[in-house]
Scaffold this active site. Structure first.
Site, PDB file in Angstrom:
ATOM      1  N   ASP A   1       4.619  -2.387  -0.544  1.00 55.56           N
ATOM      2  CA  ASP A   1       3.313  -2.661  -1.158  1.00 55.56           C
ATOM      3  C   ASP A   1       3.050  -4.144  -1.313  1.00 55.56           C
ATOM      4  O   ASP A   1       1.907  -4.574  -1.433  1.00 55.56           O
ATOM      5  CB  ASP A   1       3.214  -1.972  -2.518  1.00 55.56           C
TER       6      ASP A   1
ATOM      7  N   ARG B   1      -3.643   6.797  -0.530  1.00 59.92           N
ATOM      8  CA  ARG B   1      -2.577   5.975  -1.110  1.00 59.92           C
ATOM      9  C   ARG B   1      -1.822   5.343   0.039  1.00 59.92           C
ATOM     10  O   ARG B   1      -2.075   5.651   1.195  1.00 59.92           O
ATOM     11  CB  ARG B   1      -1.680   6.758  -2.077  1.00 59.92           C
TER      12      ARG B   1
ATOM     13  N   ALA C   1      -0.151   1.258   0.874  1.00 62.72           N
ATOM     14  CA  ALA C   1      -0.758  -0.065   0.730  1.00 62.72           C
ATOM     15  C   ALA C   1      -1.864  -0.382   1.757  1.00 62.72           C
ATOM     16  O   ALA C   1      -2.984  -0.731   1.369  1.00 62.72           O
ATOM     17  CB  ALA C   1       0.342  -1.125   0.757  1.00 62.72           C
TER      18      ALA C   1
ATOM     19  N   LYS D   1       7.810   1.840  -3.298  1.00 61.13           N
ATOM     20  CA  LYS D   1       7.889   3.048  -4.114  1.00 61.13           C
ATOM     21  C   LYS D   1       9.188   3.102  -4.924  1.00 61.13           C
ATOM     22  O   LYS D   1      10.257   2.774  -4.410  1.00 61.13           O
ATOM     23  CB  LYS D   1       7.775   4.267  -3.182  1.00 61.13           C
TER      24      LYS D   1
ATOM     25  N   ARG E   1      -5.765   0.078  -8.436  1.00 56.87           N
ATOM     26  CA  ARG E   1      -4.286   0.107  -8.481  1.00 56.87           C
ATOM     27  C   ARG E   1      -3.795  -1.332  -8.333  1.00 56.87           C
ATOM     28  O   ARG E   1      -4.310  -2.080  -7.492  1.00 56.87           O
ATOM     29  CB  ARG E   1      -3.692   1.009  -7.374  1.00 56.87           C
TER      30      ARG E   1
ATOM     31  N   GLN F   1       5.740  12.113  -2.076  1.00 55.64           N
ATOM     32  CA  GLN F   1       5.123  11.642  -0.819  1.00 55.64           C
ATOM     33  C   GLN F   1       6.021  11.964   0.377  1.00 55.64           C
ATOM     34  O   GLN F   1       5.531  12.189   1.488  1.00 55.64           O
ATOM     35  CB  GLN F   1       4.878  10.133  -0.872  1.00 55.64           C
TER      36      GLN F   1
END
Ligand code: MRU
Length: 351
Positions: A243, A52, A54, A254, A95, A202
């Site tokens: 992202d 995970r 970007a 996020k 995603r 995260q």
């Protein structure tokens, strides 16, 4: 006193003709590498958050596409191009928010189509090399961002970060955490506060772990402590990754990033976004146009199989939010620090 155990790790790479990923679901308890042989397996790993962040998703997308053309010796170059295009379409479904994925897929397609006159063997070699180049260029960009970003920081400095925008989220070194690493390497006295980043943690699981591998201590806070910590004057700068940055400078990152940006403004703390050019999407004009991934409510109502809400509880789980550009003090890019007016200064990065 015993030193905590440290690991040297890589997030993603080639292991022969297989793609190797460090399993980010298993961290921090286990350092587990998994190998993948097909684009479909890599797409599933992205969906499941084995990998995970970007830039890392973009690299995985590129390597996943390359898997489509490695192996089968009987194909013509034309057939390999069709297989690579199909793999790109499959991976694009994994995603939606990180633009790096779509950027990497397009780059791989362009290379494939411009190599249409090559032999199948040379075509395979070029495709695999291109995916490796995407990884290598990402690490180089992160180091440049680190250099530019660390020059913005006072010494000593306490940085607040959100989610994980580190080596684990990239080809290596990190974007926001690359700035932290570069400041440490330059001899600055750096302290890091990490938001735990509900619901996927995260910050708690990944940022703390990866900085500890470099001997950089973090102070963990829950997301809802950030305002109080800033009001106490404990934070000199907020630095986050992203992202997708769009033409006007609005930032998808996020979930929780928007709240941090507003709190930073309220408390007079600069809010920096570390963004390689592969994360900048000049095609979109307005924050509302960014596709925000909605993940399963199960990720809110339970954690690793343990329920945290009553059975049958409904929940809303947007995985990202959009921070309006007016809250961004500056973008830290591999080409330098970018300040408003973002519509002009971001575009200038590509001219
Ligand atoms: O859902 P995730 O873990 O993929 O979200 C990651 C983030 O929001 C990061 O901040 C972003 O991708 C930048 S990583 C350099």
């Amino acid at each position: 006193m015993t030193e905590p155990q440290r690991a040297t790790f890589h997030t993603i790479g080639w292991a022969g003709d297989q793609v190797e990923l460090l399993d980010q679901i298993a961290l921090p308890e286990q350092i587990l590498y998994r190998r993948y042989e097909t684009p479909a397996e890599v797409a599933q790993a992205i969906r499941d958050m084995v990998i995970r962040g970007a830039p890392a998703i973009g690299i995985a997308g590129a390597m996943g596409m390359a898997l489509a053309v490695l192996g089968d010796e009987r194909r013509t170059t034309g057939q390999l191009i069709a297989m690579l295009d199909d793999a790109g379409e499959l991976l694009a479904q994994s995603r939606p928010t990180a633009v790096n994925l779509f950027w990497a897929i397009e780059r791989m397609r362009n290379v494939a189509h411009s190599a249409r006159d090559q032999s199948p063997e040379e075509f395979r070699r070029l495709i695999k090399a291109e995916s490796q180049a995407i990884l290598d260029e990402d690490v180089a960009a992160n180091r440049e961002m680190g250099r530019h970003g660390s020059a913005l920081l006072p010494n000593p400095v306490t940085v607040l970060t959100h989610c994980n925008a580190g080596a684990l989220a990239t080809g290596g070194y990190g974007t926001a955490l690359g700035v932290v690493r570069a400041a440490v390497e330059a001899g600055q006295a750096v302290k890091v506060f990490a938001c735990e980043t509900r619901p996927y943690l995260q910050g708690a699981r990944l940022t703390t772990w990866e900085l500890a591998q470099d001997g950089i201590a973090t102070t963990l806070i829950t997301d809802n402590m950030a305002g109080f910590v800033m009001a106490q004057g404990l934070i000199d700068a907020v630095i986050v990754g992203t992202d997708r940055v769009i033409a006007n400078g609005d930032v998808a990152n996020k979930i929780g990033t928007y709240s941090l940006a507003v709190l930073a403004r309220e408390n007079g703390v600069p809010f920096y976004v570390a963004a390689p050019r592969s994360t900048i999407d000049l095609r979109l004009q307005h924050g509302e146009d960014i596709a925000i991934e909605e993940r399963t409510s199960a990720e809110l109502c339970e954690f690793r199989g343990v329920r945290t809400a009553p059975e049958g509880q409904g929940a809303y789980h947007p995985a990202f939010d959009v921070t309006p550009h007016r809250y961004v003090t500056a973008f830290i890019t591999e080409c330098g620090v970018v300040r408003p007016p973002y519509r002009d200064t971001l575009r200038a990065l590509f001219s």
